[in-house]
Enzyme design. Structure first.
Site, PDB file in Angstrom:
ATOM      1  N   GLY A  13       0.845  -1.192   0.000  1.00 18.03           N
ATOM      2  CA  GLY A  13       0.000   0.000   0.000  1.00 18.03           C
ATOM      3  C   GLY A  13       0.873   1.232   0.000  1.00 18.03           C
ATOM      4  O   GLY A  13       1.833   1.334   0.775  1.00 18.03           O
ATOM      5  N   ALA A  14       0.575   2.191  -0.873  1.00 19.01           N
ATOM      6  CA  ALA A  14       1.454   3.352  -1.032  1.00 19.01           C
ATOM      7  C   ALA A  14       0.695   4.659  -0.860  1.00 19.01           C
ATOM      8  O   ALA A  14       0.995   5.653  -1.507  1.00 19.01           O
ATOM      9  CB  ALA A  14       2.154   3.305  -2.387  1.00 19.01           C
ATOM     10  N   ALA A  17       0.020   6.265   4.772  1.00 16.21           N
ATOM     11  CA  ALA A  17       0.632   5.382   5.770  1.00 16.21           C
ATOM     12  C   ALA A  17       1.817   4.643   5.158  1.00 16.21           C
ATOM     13  O   ALA A  17       2.895   4.551   5.763  1.00 16.21           O
ATOM     14  CB  ALA A  17      -0.400   4.402   6.320  1.00 16.21           C
ATOM     15  N   PHE A 116     -13.132  21.957  13.133  1.00 20.74           N
ATOM     16  CA  PHE A 116     -13.670  20.670  12.693  1.00 20.74           C
ATOM     17  C   PHE A 116     -14.507  20.081  13.818  1.00 20.74           C
ATOM     18  O   PHE A 116     -14.421  20.517  14.966  1.00 20.74           O
ATOM     19  CB  PHE A 116     -12.525  19.716  12.300  1.00 20.74           C
ATOM     20  CG  PHE A 116     -12.496  19.402  10.825  1.00 20.74           C
ATOM     21  CD1 PHE A 116     -12.393  20.406   9.894  1.00 20.74           C
ATOM     22  CD2 PHE A 116     -12.579  18.091  10.380  1.00 20.74           C
ATOM     23  CE1 PHE A 116     -12.367  20.115   8.526  1.00 20.74           C
ATOM     24  CE2 PHE A 116     -12.561  17.786   9.027  1.00 20.74           C
ATOM     25  CZ  PHE A 116     -12.445  18.804   8.099  1.00 20.74           C
ATOM     26  N   ASP A 213      -8.458  -5.326   1.363  1.00 21.14           N
ATOM     27  CA  ASP A 213      -7.468  -6.362   1.046  1.00 21.14           C
ATOM     28  C   ASP A 213      -6.606  -6.716   2.258  1.00 21.14           C
ATOM     29  O   ASP A 213      -6.468  -7.883   2.629  1.00 21.14           O
ATOM     30  CB  ASP A 213      -6.532  -5.900  -0.093  1.00 21.14           C
ATOM     31  CG  ASP A 213      -7.283  -5.456  -1.336  1.00 21.14           C
ATOM     32  OD1 ASP A 213      -8.503  -5.253  -1.252  1.00 21.14           O
ATOM     33  OD2 ASP A 213      -6.644  -5.307  -2.391  1.00 21.14           O
ATOM     34  N   GLN A 232     -17.946   4.316  10.288  1.00 20.73           N
ATOM     35  CA  GLN A 232     -18.334   5.728  10.301  1.00 20.73           C
ATOM     36  C   GLN A 232     -19.171   6.093   9.084  1.00 20.73           C
ATOM     37  O   GLN A 232     -18.765   5.861   7.937  1.00 20.73           O
ATOM     38  CB  GLN A 232     -17.089   6.616  10.316  1.00 20.73           C
ATOM     39  CG  GLN A 232     -17.445   8.103  10.350  1.00 20.73           C
ATOM     40  CD  GLN A 232     -16.313   8.941  10.902  1.00 20.73           C
ATOM     41  OE1 GLN A 232     -15.390   9.298  10.195  1.00 20.73           O
ATOM     42  NE2 GLN A 232     -16.382   9.235  12.190  1.00 20.73           N
ATOM     43  N   HIS A 234     -20.355   9.331   7.244  1.00 19.12           N
ATOM     44  CA  HIS A 234     -20.056  10.770   7.191  1.00 19.12           C
ATOM     45  C   HIS A 234     -21.372  11.516   7.031  1.00 19.12           C
ATOM     46  O   HIS A 234     -22.237  11.091   6.264  1.00 19.12           O
ATOM     47  CB  HIS A 234     -19.130  11.059   6.007  1.00 19.12           C
ATOM     48  CG  HIS A 234     -18.483  12.408   6.060  1.00 19.12           C
ATOM     49  ND1 HIS A 234     -19.185  13.574   5.834  1.00 19.12           N
ATOM     50  CD2 HIS A 234     -17.210  12.788   6.329  1.00 19.12           C
ATOM     51  CE1 HIS A 234     -18.355  14.601   5.955  1.00 19.12           C
ATOM     52  NE2 HIS A 234     -17.157  14.157   6.255  1.00 19.12           N
ATOM     53  N   LEU A 244     -18.417  12.668  -1.378  1.00 18.75           N
ATOM     54  CA  LEU A 244     -18.237  13.359  -0.103  1.00 18.75           C
ATOM     55  C   LEU A 244     -18.259  14.878  -0.265  1.00 18.75           C
ATOM     56  O   LEU A 244     -17.629  15.420  -1.172  1.00 18.75           O
ATOM     57  CB  LEU A 244     -16.874  12.945   0.475  1.00 18.75           C
ATOM     58  CG  LEU A 244     -16.509  13.565   1.819  1.00 18.75           C
ATOM     59  CD1 LEU A 244     -17.314  12.914   2.913  1.00 18.75           C
ATOM     60  CD2 LEU A 244     -15.025  13.369   2.090  1.00 18.75           C
ATOM     61  N   THR A 246     -16.904  17.753   2.019  1.00 18.76           N
ATOM     62  CA  THR A 246     -16.012  17.785   3.180  1.00 18.76           C
ATOM     63  C   THR A 246     -16.626  18.451   4.412  1.00 18.76           C
ATOM     64  O   THR A 246     -17.420  19.402   4.288  1.00 18.76           O
ATOM     65  CB  THR A 246     -14.691  18.508   2.834  1.00 18.76           C
ATOM     66  OG1 THR A 246     -13.927  18.683   4.042  1.00 18.76           O
ATOM     67  CG2 THR A 246     -14.944  19.890   2.252  1.00 18.76           C
ATOM     68  N   GLU A 247     -16.225  17.955   5.583  1.00 14.14           N
ATOM     69  CA  GLU A 247     -16.580  18.586   6.852  1.00 14.14           C
ATOM     70  C   GLU A 247     -16.060  20.020   6.896  1.00 14.14           C
ATOM     71  O   GLU A 247     -16.556  20.856   7.660  1.00 14.14           O
ATOM     72  CB  GLU A 247     -15.967  17.770   8.000  1.00 14.14           C
ATOM     73  CG  GLU A 247     -16.431  18.164   9.371  1.00 14.14           C
ATOM     74  CD  GLU A 247     -16.245  17.044  10.378  1.00 14.14           C
ATOM     75  OE1 GLU A 247     -15.775  17.328  11.479  1.00 14.14           O
ATOM     76  OE2 GLU A 247     -16.572  15.886  10.070  1.00 14.14           O
ATOM     77  N   ARG A 278     -19.060  13.177  14.326  1.00 16.86           N
ATOM     78  CA  ARG A 278     -19.741  12.695  13.119  1.00 16.86           C
ATOM     79  C   ARG A 278     -20.890  11.727  13.411  1.00 16.86           C
ATOM     80  O   ARG A 278     -21.914  11.769  12.745  1.00 16.86           O
ATOM     81  CB  ARG A 278     -18.722  12.017  12.188  1.00 16.86           C
ATOM     82  CG  ARG A 278     -17.849  13.037  11.494  1.00 16.86           C
ATOM     83  CD  ARG A 278     -16.811  12.401  10.596  1.00 16.86           C
ATOM     84  NE  ARG A 278     -16.074  13.449   9.894  1.00 16.86           N
ATOM     85  CZ  ARG A 278     -15.018  13.223   9.116  1.00 16.86           C
ATOM     86  NH1 ARG A 278     -14.567  11.988   8.948  1.00 16.86           N
ATOM     87  NH2 ARG A 278     -14.416  14.216   8.507  1.00 16.86           N
ATOM     88  N   HIS A 343     -18.228   5.953   5.138  1.00 18.72           N
ATOM     89  CA  HIS A 343     -17.052   6.775   4.884  1.00 18.72           C
ATOM     90  C   HIS A 343     -15.744   6.151   5.364  1.00 18.72           C
ATOM     91  O   HIS A 343     -14.711   6.291   4.710  1.00 18.72           O
ATOM     92  CB  HIS A 343     -17.248   8.126   5.580  1.00 18.72           C
ATOM     93  CG  HIS A 343     -16.097   9.072   5.442  1.00 18.72           C
ATOM     94  ND1 HIS A 343     -15.630   9.492   4.212  1.00 18.72           N
ATOM     95  CD2 HIS A 343     -15.312   9.682   6.372  1.00 18.72           C
ATOM     96  CE1 HIS A 343     -14.606  10.332   4.399  1.00 18.72           C
ATOM     97  NE2 HIS A 343     -14.389  10.451   5.687  1.00 18.72           N
ATOM     98  N   GLU A 367      -5.743   3.216   7.897  1.00 21.17           N
ATOM     99  CA  GLU A 367      -7.128   2.741   8.061  1.00 21.17           C
ATOM    100  C   GLU A 367      -7.223   1.222   8.136  1.00 21.17           C
ATOM    101  O   GLU A 367      -8.175   0.688   8.691  1.00 21.17           O
ATOM    102  CB  GLU A 367      -8.021   3.282   6.929  1.00 21.17           C
ATOM    103  CG  GLU A 367      -9.502   3.146   7.254  1.00 21.17           C
ATOM    104  CD  GLU A 367     -10.436   3.764   6.220  1.00 21.17           C
ATOM    105  OE1 GLU A 367     -11.651   3.521   6.309  1.00 21.17           O
ATOM    106  OE2 GLU A 367      -9.952   4.495   5.331  1.00 21.17           O
ATOM    107  N   ARG A 378     -14.373   8.232  14.839  1.00 23.91           N
ATOM    108  CA  ARG A 378     -13.183   9.034  14.556  1.00 23.91           C
ATOM    109  C   ARG A 378     -13.554  10.496  14.390  1.00 23.91           C
ATOM    110  O   ARG A 378     -14.549  10.823  13.742  1.00 23.91           O
ATOM    111  CB  ARG A 378     -12.529   8.532  13.256  1.00 23.91           C
ATOM    112  CG  ARG A 378     -11.411   9.427  12.781  1.00 23.91           C
ATOM    113  CD  ARG A 378     -10.703   8.828  11.585  1.00 23.91           C
ATOM    114  NE  ARG A 378     -11.462   8.874  10.342  1.00 23.91           N
ATOM    115  CZ  ARG A 378     -11.660   9.970   9.610  1.00 23.91           C
ATOM    116  NH1 ARG A 378     -11.202  11.152   9.999  1.00 23.91           N
ATOM    117  NH2 ARG A 378     -12.336   9.903   8.481  1.00 23.91           N
ATOM    118  N   SER A 383      -7.712  11.247  10.799  1.00 23.69           N
ATOM    119  CA  SER A 383      -7.279  10.066  10.040  1.00 23.69           C
ATOM    120  C   SER A 383      -5.945  10.303   9.346  1.00 23.69           C
ATOM    121  O   SER A 383      -5.075   9.424   9.346  1.00 23.69           O
ATOM    122  CB  SER A 383      -8.338   9.644   9.020  1.00 23.69           C
ATOM    123  OG  SER A 383      -8.624  10.695   8.137  1.00 23.69           O
TER     124      SER A 383
END
Length: 565
Positions: A13-14, A17, A116, A213, A232, A234, A244, A246-247, A278, A343, A367, A378, A383
């Site tokens: 995963g790229a 994280a 937020f 995955d 969650q 959203h 989405l 955004t918040e 949320r 979300h 995640e 969350r 995140s």
């Protein structure tokens, strides 16, 4: 076959994280491979809009950030992990800024923040409404500096994690999407950084690649999952397509209105209004819709005209485009219809604060992992912070461990098992149900029964449907028999991952007989700390229902109390 690729640390995963882990591992002196089924800047972190939290302002404190996070988690978050995340946040923001992230600055030239949800101070640092996009590109640039130590395998799909005779994770089997070639990757440590499982729901704000995955791969080799019931929703997504809003829109001052034009959050969260946590806002909206106060299309309205037009065009420019392109609405002139949408998953592969899972040699961050800093719910803009702090910590820890170990050797013949499985998928008889049909049934069912409100009857139906789909999935037919970018084969494998994640989510939701955070049981509407102030851990149990165990919630200084906004 050529030599098997071998590295100290293999990162799967790229996104944020994975790239943060790769940088940290490389800087610690390890050799690193980073694999990703899409090009790294197409990772789903690119979709994060609103910003990243840190108590960087001298008037703010990490304790305040940590308390808000604990309260937001409905006291299910582990306070040792939350403390680490909030303490290390300011330095991480400065590191990003020095690496080249063009954070918004205020009129005095200081880093500027927006408000937020669930936060007692404005501590969200942002780049307009493309924060994730900006971070991802800067990290990818930084990775280029380390190209002598970091091998990038872009558009490689991981199918299996490998273990040695002692059960230690020592690599993975990956398939090159360009030509279908399957390779064994040896590694002294493996870090999962492959995101959540949003595509198990329909609709979702998540990209098509977010298919659980890593969660399923870890689960299948015996790793424990934790808090999987905590999904969650959203508060602000477009009806139909799940896109989405955004918040950040509410952070800038947008209001939520029902069809009668009432600002209904005054009723549900009189102090925080639209910027309650949320889960609270989503439940309020769903309650209004269920009670008939919504619009005929099952929505309420988000009124961004409360924000000055110039500010909207500066700080929410992508949302202006989404409103225009996907809803035919000019958000600077009229409200846009929204409702809660799937979300994010607070649960994932159970890890400690260094990213170590319950399988030796296997780490997880972002995640895909559950540390747990998010508990039952969350906070927005935590995140990105989670991915970076625990990505870095995982990369450092894995690299330090690897420096004292010998390189494992897995025979290349391990690839043959995977090749045989893939051949079996390609050779399936036609005429069965389509992968897409099974996926759609799964997603619509999860969104119906395992959503903002849940009860025993619905969850039982959900479990029966997931079990049936698990039986159908291995016979789903595919059309593409080729080896070049065969998305049919990948889709068939991903379907299995999503079904594993969905089953764990449903089993956890049935087990937790209380309402806490995102888990609201209409048949158990109260939070019950005496019996349920604990994590639900889930592990694989052959073909039977997943096995359930429990673990303590770590409490350092904040005792559970009633949660109001």
């Amino acid at each position: 076959m050529g030599a098997v690729p071998s590295h100290d640390v293999l990162i799967i995963g790229a996104g944020l994280a994975g790239q943060r882990a790769a940088l940290a591992a490389a800087q610690t002196g390890a050799t690193v491979a980073i694999t990703s089924k899409v090009h790294p800047v197409r990772s789903h972190s690119v979709a994060a809009a609103g910003g990243i939290n840190a108590a960087l302002n001298p008037e703010d404190s990490w304790e305040s950030h940590a308390y808000d996070t604990v309260k937001g988690s409905d006291y299910l978050g582990d306070q040792d992990a939350i403390e680490i995340m909030c303490r290390e946040a300011p330095d991480e923001i400065l590191w990003l800024e020095h690496a080249g992230v063009t954070f918004h600055r205020d009129a005095t030239g200081h880093l500027g923040t927006r408000a937020f949800g669930g936060a007692s101070a404005a501590r969200t640092y942002y780049v307009a409404d493309i924060t994730g996009h900006a971070l991802l590109h800067v990290l990818y640039e930084q990775l280029m500096k380390h190209s002598h130590q970091v091998d990038r395998y872009e558009e490689w799909f991981t199918t299996d994690l490998l273990q040695d005779d002692e059960g230690r994770c020592n690599g993975a089997v990956c398939r090159n999407l360009r030509d279908g070639k399957v390779e064994v990757f040896n590694a002294k440590a493996v870090i999962l950084a492959c995101g959540g499982a949003g595509q198990a729901y329909k609709p979702t704000t998540n990209g098509l690649i977010v298919t659980g995955d890593g969660i399923a791969q870890a689960y299948r080799i015996g790793a424990k999952l934790m808090d999987m019931e905590m999904i969650q929703y959203h508060p602000t997504t477009l009806a139909g397509n799940g896109l989405l809003i955004t918040e950040g829109a509410r952070g800038e001052g947008a209001w939520l209105l029902n069809a009668k034009g009432e600002r209904f959050m005054e009723k549900y969260a009189p102090n925080k209004l639209e910027l309650a946590s949320r889960d609270v806002v989503s439940r309020a909206e769903q309650t209004e819709i269920n009670e008939g106060n919504g619009f005929p299309d099952g929505t309420v309205a988000l009124d961004i005209t409360k924000v000055p037009r110039r500010r909207v065009l500066e700080a929410l420019r992508e949302i202006v485009n989404i409103g225009r392109d996907f809803a035919g609405v000019d958000i600077t002139r009229e409200p846009i219809h929204i409702h809660p949408g799937q979300h994010y998953i607070m649960g994932g592969v159970k890890t400690d604060v260094d990213g170590q899972t319950t399988i030796p040699g296997l780490y997880a961050a972002g995640e895909v992992a559950c540390v747990s800093v998010h508990g039952g719910n969350r906070l927005g803009a935590n995140s990105l912070l989670d991915t970076l702090i625990f990505g870095r910590r995982s990369g450092e820890h894995a690299a330090h461990q690897a420096l004292h170990m010998n390189m494992p050797t897995t025979p290349a013949s391990h690839a043959a098992d995977t090749e045989r499985r893939i051949r079996d998928i390609i050779n399936r008889p036609t005429g069965g149900r389509r992968v897409s049909a099974i996926k759609d049934e799964l997603g619509e069912m999860m969104n119906k029964y395992v959503a903002v409100f849940r009860d025993a009857d619905g969850l039982q139906q959900a479990l029966e449907i997931v079990r049936r789909l698990k039986e159908e999935a291995p016979h789903a037919s595919i059309d593409d028999r080729g080896s070049v970018f065969n998305q049919d084969v990948i889709g068939a494998i991903e379907l299995g991952y999503m079904l594993d994640c969905a089953e764990a989510t449903v089993v956890g939701a049935i087990e937790r007989k209380e309402s806490r955070g995102a888990q609201f049981r209409t048949d158990f509407p109260e939070r019950n700390d005496d019996e349920w102030l604990k994590h639900i851990d889930i592990s694989v149990n052959g073909s039977d229902l997943p096995k359930i165990s429990y673990s303590e919630v770590t409490i350092t200084k904040w005792q559970p109390q009633e949660r109001t906004y």
